[in-house]
Design an enzyme around this catalytic site. Structure first.
Site, mmCIF file in Angstrom:
data_model
loop_
_atom_site.group_PDB
_atom_site.id
_atom_site.type_symbol
_atom_site.label_atom_id
_atom_site.label_comp_id
_atom_site.label_asym_id
_atom_site.label_seq_id
_atom_site.Cartn_x
_atom_site.Cartn_y
_atom_site.Cartn_z
ATOM 1 N N GLU A 35 -4.633 -10.200 0.116
ATOM 2 C CA GLU A 35 -5.479 -10.092 1.305
ATOM 3 C C GLU A 35 -6.913 -10.372 0.876
ATOM 4 O O GLU A 35 -7.383 -9.835 -0.129
ATOM 5 C CB GLU A 35 -5.389 -8.690 1.930
ATOM 6 C CG GLU A 35 -4.011 -8.337 2.455
ATOM 7 C CD GLU A 35 -3.916 -6.921 3.008
ATOM 8 O OE1 GLU A 35 -4.967 -6.336 3.355
ATOM 9 O OE2 GLU A 35 -2.787 -6.395 3.086
ATOM 10 N N GLU A 86 0.812 -1.219 0.000
ATOM 11 C CA GLU A 86 0.000 0.000 0.000
ATOM 12 C C GLU A 86 0.848 1.272 0.000
ATOM 13 O O GLU A 86 0.697 2.148 0.852
ATOM 14 C CB GLU A 86 -0.981 -0.037 1.182
ATOM 15 C CG GLU A 86 -2.028 -1.113 0.953
ATOM 16 C CD GLU A 86 -3.011 -1.288 2.094
ATOM 17 O OE1 GLU A 86 -4.206 -1.477 1.804
ATOM 18 O OE2 GLU A 86 -2.588 -1.242 3.265
#
Length: 913
Positions: A453, A389
């Site tokens: 994820e 991220e």
């Protein structure tokens, strides 16, 4: 503008070039233990190293997920910057050699300045990466003084916004290592495997290698040797013990032969497609934070293996090196992730994000270099990840380029590169089932697809894992994923586990740090048990007169398993035996005849279990790896009650064993027991997943007033052999509601309730639950049932529940989620006995029983907020809304949503005579 070393953008100063992590027969000295410590130039005390100062009485932890807890103006950090001085005085062992030596720090958060004997060694950045300094010339036989000044905030903090507690200190090991002249400066083992020929090829750089078991002796650096070997895989982690050596130093090594490749958009290892049944693992301990003692790292690996986890993404930084040794030994595929995340810049539309700022290039590549060099010799690592991220940019591209050049044997992963410009696998997080289906159909980017994820394991859940598994099996390029995440990051405090905000942080993200498959003390949650069942490597199903045994292993056969069966009628065992299963190779199946069974009355279920035939390193013989149930005989129907008892009139109404309030029609006594209810209940204490997403279910439910329903009695109709109570149940201030008609009949000591519900008006939302709630005496605290169990089950998380006869206490039915919420539902009960009160379904019902109300559960913020009342509150449900994973991901799938619609429901109560 000048600024201090804390705010320099460089990777640090004074450090030696990175190298592989290893131990050897050279002298070494652990410097872990009790150090002198002071915070912000206060009084000196002591502290344990490794450790965080915030967990040892100095300051407090703080949790944010995305937001930086300081103003964003890189590389500057606040002047109010907690700073901890660490000091250790140590002596050398008497036999310490007069050789070069290095001082090694495995992790300092976030920036350290180091002196030895009043000489400054340098500056560290990169909190979860190693740093070494040359110190041989500075050492004295006794009275060495090591001083480390650690700053909580530094320029590196902008690269370490990793959805975890902000905690500081020397939190990994500190070591003094002799580096003998002519020793092993560094080494790299190349151990590939050719699945066609069965040959392994061994080559080492940096020193000679000897592997006695393979009769390889003194193989010179740069020379290769091929010979037949057993390959290493997560399923069979075959390691060959060897020694990398020079004339003066010997380094024990464990060599695993394996080859990672991408062929036609499919990731293969040793020639076979793999499916990652994985978890994301932060390093956490409820007392020690990220300073995780070794026995707890081992506990993680054992729990993972025992629950059919085969892969780990080291979110979002390289772990302690010991964890990777365990992955090699016990068998887990690893995505090793760099110590990098700049997520907080997302709040600024990524303006100023270091990922595309050339001034930060060396810091980015340095972090990757230190990880790859440290971990390059682990066979368990099958992908390198650039971090998490951090959006995208030239610095990430440079990391990927450097990594491919340094180690072409492993593909490069990074989820943020949506266009797949510099990665080898297409990675996404929290893509919906629908989107994953489309990616599988389209073979998007022509690459292997991995959900780095998915299925956010926050609180009660995750729901929907089964439907993801079906997609992993449907499309060859869709190769599994990693549940977010392994462990709840709760910290022990005041009799409960603390989360964000519990330490007075002005900026925090609450319990979003409580999102694991195991509780903070590593107790498996229901979510982990569901994972183990959904992703079990053997599937056992019925096909007419046969039992199908299908292997979902990527490499191994089923030879290590034994198969046993049990036949139960109405939950009571009537026969059992061993099942003879022929050899089944990876990806294949065998059909085995059903055992010959004598007829038994009642509902019949055949349960077949696959268990370890012999003990392994991670579980005892008999550990159940997989199981399946086959229905062989239908249930007996409940003897109906036609209504033969007369309704009695007086100050109370009575019907069979029941007494009722004549005004409300509510049951007030059942046999000898005073009771309250039952009456229609639509509310549950919202789960984390109910609370999540942009349009949370909870908000819709509360706006609809479902947490404060009011009951209006329309009519109490006393008939000769029946009592009919008509009601309307509705929230205040709205026009919609639910018509609920209770039809009571009795027969001897049995009392039957038939409930009809009909929506009235336009319902704006799904229902949390649909069923009945009643209060019973607190003494009714034991529970036995025939139905699904033994653990909790919900519409989209119920694969681990099997049909059988189970017993519990009311207290043991509760699941102690760190943040209290709906829990403990048992599904498909044919009958329930609570105390000596029996309840039968027509045919089944779900139930929860607890010592507090749903409203108490809703109001609680920690487990110790829940105080037992003087009743047991029993829910008997027709259905509950699914769970989904909307706390961070898709919500409840359409087939698991509970809509307001016409329904009927019947149960029979039989109190003791």
């Amino acid at each position: 503008m000048s600024h201090s070393y804390i705010e320099e953008i460089d990777p640090g100063t004074g450090a030696l070039p990175p190298r592989a992590f290893f131990t050897s027969d050279a002298a070494s000295l652990s410097l872990n233990g009790t150090w002198d410590f002071r915070l912000d130039e206060g009084d000196w005390g002591t502290i344990t190293v490794p450790g965080h100062w915030q967990l040892q009485g100095h300051g407090s932890p703080a949790y944010t997920n995305v937001r930086y807890p300081f103003p964003v103006e890189p590389p500057f950090v606040p002047s109010e910057n907690p700073t901890g001085d660490h000091r250790l005085t140590f002596d050398l062992p008497a036999d310490w050699p007069d050789e070069p030596a290095v001082l090694r720090f495995d992790g300092i958060d976030s920036c350290g300045r180091i002196w030895l004997n009043d000489v400054e060694l340098g500056i560290t950045r990169g909190s979860r990466l190693p740093t070494e300094f040359e110190v041989g010339h500075l050492l004295r036989p006794s009275g060495n003084v090591l001083v480390v000044r650690v700053h909580q905030w530094s320029s590196g903090s902008y690269l370490e916004d990793q959805d975890m507690w902000w905690m500081s200190g020397i939190f990994r090991a500190v070591s003094l290592l002799s580096r003998p002249r002519g020793g092993v400066a560094d080494y790299q083992i190349h151990a590939s495997y050719d699945h066609v020929t069965g040959l392994g090829t061994l080559e080492v750089a940096g020193a000679m290698v000897t592997v006695p078991e393979l009769e390889v002796h003194d193989l010179l650096p740069g020379r290769s040797f091929s010979l037949p070997v057993e390959p290493w895989s997560a399923e069979n982690p075959r390691l060959y013990d060897g020694v990398v050596h020079t004339d003066v130093e010997r380094v024990p090594v464990r060599i695993g032969f394996r080859t990672v490749a991408i062929e036609d958009g499919v990731l293969t290892i040793n020639g076979a497609r793999v499916v990652f049944r994985g978890v994301n693992r932060h390093e956490h301990h409820p007392e020690f934070g990220r300073a995780v003692p070794r026995e707890f790292a081992l506990a993680d690996v054992l729990l993972m293996k025992q629950h059919n986890v085969n892969a780990v993404r080291t979110s979002h930084y390289p772990p302690d090196p010991y964890f990777l040794e365990l992955c090699d030994e016990y068998g887990l595929w690893v995505i090793d992730e760099c110590d990098l995340e700049t997520h907080g810049f997302e709040k600024l539309d990524w303006a100023g994000n270091p990922s595309d700022d050339p001034r930060w290039a060396e810091s980015y590549v340095d972090r990757m270099r230190r990880m790859v060099e440290r971990d390059k010799n682990h066979p368990s690592i099958v992908l390198w990840s650039l971090g998490n991220e951090s959006h995208t940019g030239r610095n990430l591209s440079a990391m990927a380029e450097w990594t491919r050049d340094r180690d072409p044997s492993r593909p490069v992963h990074y989820e943020g590169d949506f266009d797949c410009e510099y990665v080898d696998v297409y990675s996404r997080m929290y893509a919906s089932h629908e989107e994953v289906d489309q990616i599988g159909q389209d073979k998007t980017h022509g690459m292997p697809f991995v959900l780095c994820e998915f299925a956010h394991a926050m609180g009660n859940g995750p729901g929907g894992m089964l439907e993801y598994r079906e997609l992993f099996e449907r499309y060859p390029t869709v190769q599994g994923g990693f549940i977010w995440e392994w462990i709840d990051h709760g910290l022990e405090r005041d009799g409960h586990f603390a989360y964000g905000g519990d330490f007075g942080e002005p900026l925090h993200d609450g319990n979003f740090v409580i999102d694991g498959l195991v509780f903070p003390d590593r107790t498996p949650s229901p979510g982990l048990l569901e994972f183990a069942k959904v992703f079990e490597p053997v599937r056992i199903t019925g096909t007419g007169q046969h039992i199908r045994i299908a292997s979902l292993y990527d490499h191994g056969s089923l030879d290590h398993l034994r198969f046993d069966w049990v036949y139960e009628a109405d939950g009571i065992e009537v026969a059992s035996g061993a099942l003879d299963v022929p050899a089944v190779a990876a990806g294949q199946h065998a059909d085995v005849p059903l055992p010959e069974l004598t007829a038994a009355t009642g509902e019949g279920w055949l349960t077949v279990r696959a268990s370890l035939a012999e003990a392994t390193s991670w579980a005892d013989a008999g550990h159940v790896v997989a199981w399946g149930q086959i229905s062989l005989a239908r249930a007996n129907t409940v003897t109906p009650i036609s209504g033969v008892e007369l309704v009695g009139l007086g100050d109370v109404l009575w019907l069979g064993p029941g007494e009722f309030d004549p005004a409300t029609g509510l049951l007030t006594r059942l046999g000898e027991y005073p009771v309250e209810g039952p009456r229609l209940d639509l509310w549950r204490a919202p789960t984390d997943n109910d609370r999540g997403s942009d349009q949370p279910e909870e908000r819709a439910w509360r706006e609809a007033g479902l947490h404060r329903l009011q009951h209006r009695v329309i009519e109490v109709d006393v008939r000769e052999t029946a009592l009919v109570v008509r009601t309307r149940v509705a929230p205040p201030s709205w026009a919609f509601g639910m018509l609920a008609d209770y039809h009571w009949t009795a027969d001897g000591n049995r009392l039957r309730l038939h409930l009809d519900v009909t929506p009235d008006g336009d319902w704006p939302c799904a229902l949390p639950r649909l069923g009945l709630r009643m209060a019973l005496p607190a003494a009714l605290d034991t529970v036995e049932w025939f139905g699904a169990g033994p653990g909790e089950a919900y519409a989209d998380s119920r694969q681990t529940a099997r049909i059988g006869r189970f017993s519990s206490t009311v207290d043991a039915l509760q699941t102690p989620y760190v943040f209290p919420q709906e829990n403990g539902n048992r599904a498909n009960a044919r009958w329930l006995r609570i105390g000596d009160l029996r309840i039968e379904g027509e045919p089944v019902f779900d139930f929860t029983a607890r010592r507090w109300t749903s409203e108490d559960l809703d109001a609680a913020r920690h487990t110790d907020d829940l105080k037992p009342r003087d009743h047991v509150y029993l829910n008997l449900d027709l259905a509950q809304h699914g769970l989904g994973t909307a706390s961070c991901g898709p919500g409840v799938l359409p087939q698991h949503r509970l809509h307001a619609q016409k329904a009927s429901f019947a149960v029979t109560f039989a109190p003791p005579a």
